[in-house]
Design a protein around this motif. Structure first.
Motif, mmCIF file in Angstrom:
data_model
loop_
_atom_site.group_PDB
_atom_site.id
_atom_site.type_symbol
_atom_site.label_atom_id
_atom_site.label_comp_id
_atom_site.label_asym_id
_atom_site.label_seq_id
_atom_site.Cartn_x
_atom_site.Cartn_y
_atom_site.Cartn_z
ATOM 1 N N GLN A 47 82.194 -64.073 73.714
ATOM 2 C CA GLN A 47 80.732 -64.091 73.803
ATOM 3 C C GLN A 47 80.147 -63.108 72.802
ATOM 4 O O GLN A 47 80.555 -61.944 72.746
ATOM 5 N N ARG A 48 79.177 -63.580 72.014
ATOM 6 C CA ARG A 48 78.447 -62.722 71.084
ATOM 7 C C ARG A 48 76.961 -62.981 71.272
ATOM 8 O O ARG A 48 76.520 -64.132 71.234
ATOM 9 N N VAL A 49 76.200 -61.912 71.453
ATOM 10 C CA VAL A 49 74.777 -62.013 71.771
ATOM 11 C C VAL A 49 73.973 -61.505 70.585
ATOM 12 O O VAL A 49 74.249 -60.415 70.053
ATOM 13 N N LEU A 50 72.975 -62.284 70.184
ATOM 14 C CA LEU A 50 72.067 -61.876 69.116
ATOM 15 C C LEU A 50 70.848 -61.207 69.736
ATOM 16 O O LEU A 50 70.094 -61.838 70.489
ATOM 17 N N LEU A 51 70.666 -59.916 69.448
ATOM 18 C CA LEU A 51 69.497 -59.160 69.910
ATOM 19 C C LEU A 51 68.488 -59.108 68.776
ATOM 20 O O LEU A 51 68.764 -58.525 67.717
ATOM 21 N N ILE A 52 67.327 -59.689 69.004
ATOM 22 C CA ILE A 52 66.327 -59.784 67.939
ATOM 23 C C ILE A 52 64.950 -59.686 68.562
ATOM 24 O O ILE A 52 64.744 -60.055 69.730
ATOM 25 N N SER A 53 64.001 -59.177 67.787
ATOM 26 C CA SER A 53 62.623 -59.033 68.264
ATOM 27 C C SER A 53 61.675 -59.642 67.250
ATOM 28 O O SER A 53 62.038 -59.883 66.101
ATOM 29 N N SER A 54 60.461 -59.861 67.694
ATOM 30 C CA SER A 54 59.435 -60.402 66.803
ATOM 31 C C SER A 54 58.717 -59.259 66.095
ATOM 32 O O SER A 54 58.868 -58.085 66.445
ATOM 33 N N ARG A 55 57.938 -59.616 65.116
ATOM 34 C CA ARG A 55 57.131 -58.614 64.423
ATOM 35 C C ARG A 55 55.954 -58.196 65.304
ATOM 36 O O ARG A 55 55.425 -58.988 66.075
ATOM 37 N N GLY A 56 55.560 -56.941 65.166
ATOM 38 C CA GLY A 56 54.415 -56.460 65.926
ATOM 39 C C GLY A 56 54.739 -55.968 67.323
ATOM 40 O O GLY A 56 53.827 -55.844 68.149
ATOM 41 N N VAL A 57 56.012 -55.670 67.614
ATOM 42 C CA VAL A 57 56.352 -55.150 68.932
ATOM 43 C C VAL A 57 56.014 -53.662 68.993
ATOM 44 O O VAL A 57 55.944 -52.974 67.974
ATOM 45 N N SER A 58 55.813 -53.164 70.189
ATOM 46 C CA SER A 58 55.459 -51.758 70.361
ATOM 47 C C SER A 58 56.706 -50.880 70.286
ATOM 48 O O SER A 58 57.843 -51.355 70.277
ATOM 49 N N TYR A 59 56.472 -49.571 70.259
ATOM 50 C CA TYR A 59 57.593 -48.633 70.197
ATOM 51 C C TYR A 59 58.442 -48.705 71.453
ATOM 52 O O TYR A 59 59.670 -48.521 71.419
ATOM 53 N N LEU A 60 57.807 -49.007 72.604
ATOM 54 C CA LEU A 60 58.546 -49.085 73.860
ATOM 55 C C LEU A 60 59.538 -50.245 73.833
ATOM 56 O O LEU A 60 60.693 -50.106 74.266
ATOM 57 N N ALA A 61 59.111 -51.387 73.296
ATOM 58 C CA ALA A 61 60.014 -52.535 73.201
ATOM 59 C C ALA A 61 61.164 -52.255 72.245
ATOM 60 O O ALA A 61 62.306 -52.671 72.485
ATOM 61 N N ARG A 62 60.895 -51.535 71.155
ATOM 62 C CA ARG A 62 61.969 -51.195 70.219
ATOM 63 C C ARG A 62 63.014 -50.293 70.878
ATOM 64 O O ARG A 62 64.218 -50.466 70.680
ATOM 65 N N HIS A 63 62.552 -49.335 71.677
ATOM 66 C CA HIS A 63 63.497 -48.451 72.353
ATOM 67 C C HIS A 63 64.284 -49.197 73.425
ATOM 68 O O HIS A 63 65.471 -48.900 73.644
ATOM 69 N N ILE A 64 63.664 -50.141 74.102
ATOM 70 C CA ILE A 64 64.382 -50.944 75.098
ATOM 71 C C ILE A 64 65.489 -51.750 74.417
ATOM 72 O O ILE A 64 66.621 -51.842 74.916
ATOM 73 N N LEU A 65 65.183 -52.332 73.262
ATOM 74 C CA LEU A 65 66.201 -53.078 72.521
ATOM 75 C C LEU A 65 67.339 -52.164 72.066
ATOM 76 O O LEU A 65 68.514 -52.551 72.101
ATOM 77 N N ALA A 66 66.990 -50.958 71.641
ATOM 78 C CA ALA A 66 68.030 -50.012 71.224
ATOM 79 C C ALA A 66 68.922 -49.625 72.403
ATOM 80 O O ALA A 66 70.153 -49.510 72.256
ATOM 81 N N ASN A 67 68.344 -49.440 73.585
ATOM 82 C CA ASN A 67 69.144 -49.136 74.771
ATOM 83 C C ASN A 67 70.054 -50.293 75.143
ATOM 84 O O ASN A 67 71.225 -50.087 75.494
ATOM 85 N N LEU A 68 69.535 -51.521 75.070
ATOM 86 C CA LEU A 68 70.364 -52.691 75.377
ATOM 87 C C LEU A 68 71.509 -52.834 74.374
ATOM 88 O O LEU A 68 72.629 -53.196 74.743
ATOM 89 N N LYS A 69 71.240 -52.537 73.118
ATOM 90 C CA LYS A 69 72.287 -52.645 72.105
ATOM 91 C C LYS A 69 73.386 -51.621 72.348
ATOM 92 O O LYS A 69 74.580 -51.904 72.147
ATOM 93 N N SER A 70 73.030 -50.409 72.770
ATOM 94 C CA SER A 70 74.044 -49.404 73.059
ATOM 95 C C SER A 70 74.867 -49.765 74.291
ATOM 96 O O SER A 70 76.032 -49.369 74.399
ATOM 97 N N MET A 71 74.278 -50.524 75.225
ATOM 98 C CA MET A 71 74.993 -50.950 76.426
ATOM 99 C C MET A 71 75.845 -52.187 76.195
ATOM 100 O O MET A 71 76.739 -52.468 76.992
ATOM 101 N N MET A 72 75.576 -52.941 75.139
ATOM 102 C CA MET A 72 76.249 -54.217 74.908
ATOM 103 C C MET A 72 77.009 -54.160 73.584
ATOM 104 O O MET A 72 76.443 -54.429 72.529
#
Length: 295
Positions: A47-72
């Motif tokens: 299993q390989r998961v692509l973590l990606i976000s759209s343009r214009g996300v807030s700083y909180l969403a960026r940090h949530i993605l960074a936390n998920l990436k460190s966990m996965m």
């Protein structure tokens, strides 16, 4: 005769050295061939998961993605995606990155966050609304876990009550669960990802497993997933399920403004009623001819 014997010994020693060097080379090549076979036998869940976000996300969403990436450790990231191209192009991005699952985080008006979890290329896909997001750095909790360690996934009994909850449970297991013997994972299980259903929403918490029995310490991040729709395909297709209890964040803000405006309208109504009851001039009728015959 002595010289001939010495020459024979030298030739024999050279042959022995060549044979020994060939044997060592064969052993090294056999060992190098055996290692990837052992790894391939152990690492079966690819299993390989692509973590990606759209343009214009807030700083909180960026940090949530960074936390998920460190966990996965089985996740891969890419540059921010523009919604102008359409969500179907995420399939091509996942195919290029050799991923079979996609987690796409988009944000509207830098206020409303939505998370897509999809299986590439044939689906299904689920659209969630993310609420109450809190990162690891923001919470400053006492728990801690190794980066890349494999988590235990805990689901409460309500996930087995209805079919749409079962589908969400299976997709969350495939996305959030770290594959066994993944090359980037740590050979430890030191934290628990808890998914619980409350008020028709999925509450996600991350806990560290303590040394003592039945001791847990929250690590973070924490957030709430409010399901909106389940689609048959990848980012589209027939709607398999639609949440009847879902209210859009825009509607919630409008209702909050209406509730706040009721106080203002009530104050205006009270002021108007007071002014209507207030008398103007004399409080009773006066006859102007009463003072004519007074001395």
């Amino acid at each position: 005769m002595g010289k001939v014997a010495v020459l024979k010994k030298k030739v024999v020693s050279k042959k022995n050295k060549k044979v020994a060097s060939k044997n060592t080379e064969q052993a090294e090549t056999s060992n190098s061939d055996q290692k990837p076979e052992k790894l391939s036998k152990k690492w079966k869940n690819k299993q390989r998961v692509l973590l990606i976000s759209s343009r214009g996300v807030s700083y909180l969403a960026r940090h949530i993605l960074a936390n998920l990436k460190s966990m996965m450790p089985h996740s891969r990231s890419d540059s921010k995606f523009s919604r102008k191209h359409g969500l179907q192009e995420l399939n091509e991005v996942a195919e290029i990155r050799n991923c079979n699952k996609i987690m796409y985080l988009e944000m509207h008006k830098k206020q409303d966050a939505f998370l897509w979890i999809s299986a590439q290329p044939h689906g299904p896909s689920i659209k969630f609304s993310i609420e109450n997001m809190h990162t690891m750095e923001e919470l400053k909790l006492t728990g801690n876990c190794l980066k890349g360690s494999r988590p235990l996934l805990a689901f409460n009994d309500e996930f087995d009550s209805e079919t749409h909850w079962k589908l969400m449970k299976e997709l969350l297991i495939q996305v959030m669960g770290t594959p066994y013997h993944h090359p980037k994972s740590q050979p430890f299980v030191d934290h628990v990802l808890n998914f619980s259903i409350l008020d028709n929403k999925i509450w996600v918490r991350n806990y560290q497993i303590g040394d003592e029995l039945n001791s847990l310490a929250e690590v973070g991040p924490r957030f709430v997933l409010n399901p909106i729709k389940i689609f048959d395909g990848c980012f589209g297709g027939a709607v398999l399920y639609e949440n009847p209890n879902y209210i859009a964040p825009v509607v919630n803000r409008r209702l909050a403004k209406e509730r706040a405006s009721v106080k203002y309208t009530n104050r205006l109504a009270q002021k108007m009623s007071i002014e209507s009851r207030r008398t103007k001039g004399d409080t009773f009728p006066v006859d102007p001819t009463e003072d004519v015959f007074k001395i």
